[in-house]
Design an enzyme around this catalytic site. Structure first.
Site, PDB file in Angstrom:
ATOM      1  CG  HIS A  34      -1.861   1.125   1.320  1.00 20.18           C
ATOM      2  ND1 HIS A  34      -3.018   1.196   0.570  1.00 20.18           N
ATOM      3  CD2 HIS A  34      -1.829   2.261   2.065  1.00 20.18           C
ATOM      4  CE1 HIS A  34      -3.651   2.318   0.859  1.00 20.18           C
ATOM      5  NE2 HIS A  34      -2.950   2.988   1.755  1.00 20.18           N
ATOM      6  CG  HIS A  80     -10.084   4.311   2.334  1.00 16.72           C
ATOM      7  ND1 HIS A  80     -10.597   4.549   3.579  1.00 16.72           N
ATOM      8  CD2 HIS A  80      -8.735   4.444   2.475  1.00 16.72           C
ATOM      9  CE1 HIS A  80      -9.621   4.830   4.434  1.00 16.72           C
ATOM     10  NE2 HIS A  80      -8.484   4.776   3.776  1.00 16.72           N
TER      11      HIS A  80
END
EC number: 6.3.5.3
Length: 697
Positions: A34, A80
């Site tokens: 990430h 997200h």
């Protein structure tokens, strides 16, 4: 997520010893997929990002694009997905908050949000629960911080039932003189401001770097909690603080671990931080937890010792908690202390860059398009127009306050793209739109990515904008799957091809991997947001016509139904190749719309659902019907179903006394009538169309 054996060996070699617990926490956070992009950054470097108007491109929290002398626009996209899968309300809300804070780092005032949302079918209870709570989370946060949600794109597919794709884009505006100057040097101080550190969101970046499974609801603690009141305070604070500070950084994914490593790398210095000095909501936290905490609504300010009092006075004015946690040093190391003891000491070169990982790739061929019979046209039109992917999304956008800030000139549902007035420069405005089509990207990732780019580009052009820059988001499954990694690489190549051919630089982006549920990866989702400039927002085009207007079609219709909504809704097939792309034709649309802009009532691009959907949407938006002979459309084929539902690129419908392309009908009355010569194919009242095309959420 655990570090691999190879990564642990790299760390031990770099340190000359085994890492401490705190150092391991730093590497677990900052070397996560990430944060580090270790499987993707070697490919992303291929994307074109330069142009004379690009002041700052990829690599920092937010880019800068000059749209008028001394006036910059910044925009950034963020995913997200994993948080929204397990806690859709907070997952979506914190996604919005995080992308707003990225925009704040360049001193900009956030002026708009766009959302690209991909859910499972709404008749599935779990998918409906996710969708309704994601929309509620976005709405609540955006409305409370005073940033309008002005547009986006919503898609429904079985692949997203348990693994939604939730993308937020924020647009900001800043005058040249209000961008924090940088120039960080030794002795400058590191100030953390915002909510106190706690265990919410702990390990969030590692959580986003693994696949979802049924037990993923146990990861609720990795989902951050939103606080829009503090988010609003930070927005207001930054507008005044730019005169006090040298640099601003979002304290988001990877927490302080990523923030410290990136700051040290960017400025070629070392940092020394006293982790116990940070203000905490949870005093039970240890140094590793403080370092990795992803508590929301926090920013890092870099300030000179002389500027500290200026910043402190503003923090106290806005009642924003803060801590002076560290300083820049010459050492070239990230040095971490806890109650006076050194608990971590890592070279910046080692902390900053996770070793790159190139995975095996394996291509595949899409299912070929079979021979299919031509169905009854009226029934086919009904099926396509009633598709959730074609439906009018009023059920979603009516929940957003898209007028807050009074900049929104073209609102959701009115046109192909959002248009915002920049009061800083008279009637100057920006035009922005995001697009994605997972079916296209599954069938041909390279061509699917190019289609997303040209569709967003065309939406901006048809609304009256001149495209200037783009950001992208590539969302796929696990890179350990050779077919998935091939999808990712092909998508990058498609974006590269489109950006170069259209002359639109990609100034930022986001990659989200491990979007799987159980052992099933999602269809690759390549979203592109294009931003353009319009010299006078009063001339922006809406997707409307007036009684008596001629209806015109610009562009050529081919029998391109591969991956189309028609093939899926009517024939239950996901097969064939996506529409071809003619970049020269797309660029001509920009020129054509600019030439006609002041003389047209409105315009709409032809995309998902084909010509039938474009005409129906204009009728619904206008409240006025039309009589259209679709067989006047320029084409080289004879099938009526393909003519109505082809999703060929390079086309738009225009309305006015005169117009570009070929006249195919006249607007008027209260019914939309589609015919071929004297043969009526479909007829429905405008009110009936509204009912048929309404999305129930």
């Amino acid at each position: 997520m655990a570090l691999s054996r190879e990564e642990l060996e790299v760390i031990e070699r770099g340190l000359g010893r085994p890492p401490s617990e705190v150092e391991l926490a730093l590497f677990r956070s900052h070397w996560s997929e990430h944060c580090s992009y270790k499987s993707t950054r070697m490919w992303l470097r291929r994307l074109p990002s330069r142009a004379p108007w690009v002041v700052r491109g990829p690599g920092t929290d937010a880019p800068l694009v000059e749209i008028a002398e001394g006036l910059f626009v910044t925009f950034k996209i963020e995913s997200h997905n994993h948080p929204s899968a397990v806690d859709p309300y907070n997952g979506a809300a914190t996604g919005v908050g995080g992308i707003i804070r990225d925009i704040l780092t360049v001193g900009a005032r956030p002026v708009a949000l766009l959302v690209n949302l991909h859910f499972g079918p709404l008749d599935h209870p779990h998918a409906r629960w996710i969708a309704s709570n994601v929309v509620r989370g976005i709405s609540d946060y955006g409305n409370r911080v005073g940033v309008p949600v002005v547009g986006g794109e919503t898609w429904f597919d079985e692949d997203f039932t348990y693994t939604p794709i939730v993308l937020a884009t924020c647009v900001g505006v800043v005058e040249k003189g209000k961008v924090p100057p940088g120039g960080v040097e030794t002795g400058d101080l590191i100030v953390v401001a915002g909510l106190g550190a706690d265990k919410s969101g702990l390990g969030g970046s590692a959580f986003a770097s693994k696949t979802l499974r049924e037990e993923s609801e146990e990861d609720l603690g990795a989902v951050q909690v939103a606080d829009p009141l503090m988010g609003k305070k930070l927005i207001d604070l930054v507008q005044e603080a730019v005169g006090c500070v040298k640099f601003i950084k979002d304290l988001g994914g990877g927490g302080l671990a990523t923030a410290l490593a990136e700051l040290a790398e960017w400025f070629g210095l070392g940092v020394e931080a006293e982790l116990d000095k940070i203000h905490m909501s949870d005093r039970e936290m240890g140094p590793a937890e403080v370092l990795s905490s992803e508590t929301q609504e926090r920013l890092v300010f870099v300030v000179s010792p002389q500027g500290l009092e200026c910043l402190k006075s503003l923090l106290e004015k806005y009642e924003v908690p803060y801590s002076v946690v560290g300083r820049f040093v010459k050492s070239g190391r990230v040095r971490l202390l806890w109650r006076g003891e050194v608990v971590g000491d890592v070279p910046v070169w080692l902390a900053a860059k996770a070793p790159e990982m190139v995975w095996p790739r394996e291509s595949y061929e899409p299912p070929p398009l079979p021979e299919i019979p031509e169905p009854p046209i009226d029934k086919a039109v009904e099926l396509v127009l009633s598709s959730p992917n074609v439906a009018v999304k009023e059920a979603i956008y009516r929940r957003f306050d898209f007028d807050v800030g009074v900049r929104t000139a073209v609102k959701p549902g009115e046109g192909d793209a959002a248009v915002l007035k920049l009061y800083e420069r008279g009637n100057l405005g920006i035009v922005v739109k995001g697009d994605a089509n997972p079916r296209y990207a599954y069938l041909d990732p390279r061509l699917g990515a190019a289609n997303a780019f040209v569709k967003a580009y065309r939406n901006v052009a048809v609304a009256g904008g001149v495209p200037k820059a783009a950001v992208d988001s590539i969302n796929v499954g696990s890179p350990a799957r050779p077919a998935v990694y091939w999808q990712f690489v092909e998508a990058v190549e498609g974006l590269k091809e489109a950006a170069e051919a259209l002359g639109v630089p990609i100034v930022g982006g986001k990659v989200s991997l491990y979007n799987e549920y159980g052992d099933r990866p999602i269809k690759p989702t390549v979203a592109v947001v294009v931003l353009g400039v319009i010299d006078d927002v009063s001339t922006a085009l809406r997707a409307l016509w007036r009684d008596g207007d001629g209806v015109y079609l610009w562009g050529f219709t081919r029998g391109e139904v591969g991956g189309s909504e028609y093939m899926y809704r009517v024939h239950r097939l996901v097969a064939g190749r996506p529409p071809s792309v003619d970049y020269a034709a797309e660029k001509r649309i920009v020129e054509e719309v600019q030439r006609w802009r002041g003389r047209l009532t409105g315009a709409k691009d032809v995309g998902v659902g084909g010509l039938a959907a474009a005409l129906a949407k204009m009728a619904v938006a206008s409240g006025v019907g039309a009589d259209v002979d679709v067989c006047k459309a320029p084409t080289d084929m004879g099938r009526l179903d393909y003519l109505l539902f082809s999703e060929s690129n390079g086309r738009f419908v225009a309305a006015g006394e005169e117009g570009p392309g070929v006249k195919i009908g006249v607007a008027g009355g209260d019914r939309l009538v589609l015919r071929c010569g004297s043969t009526q194919l479909f007829s429905r009242s405008v009110d009936g169309l509204k009912e048929l095309m309404s999305l129930g959420l």
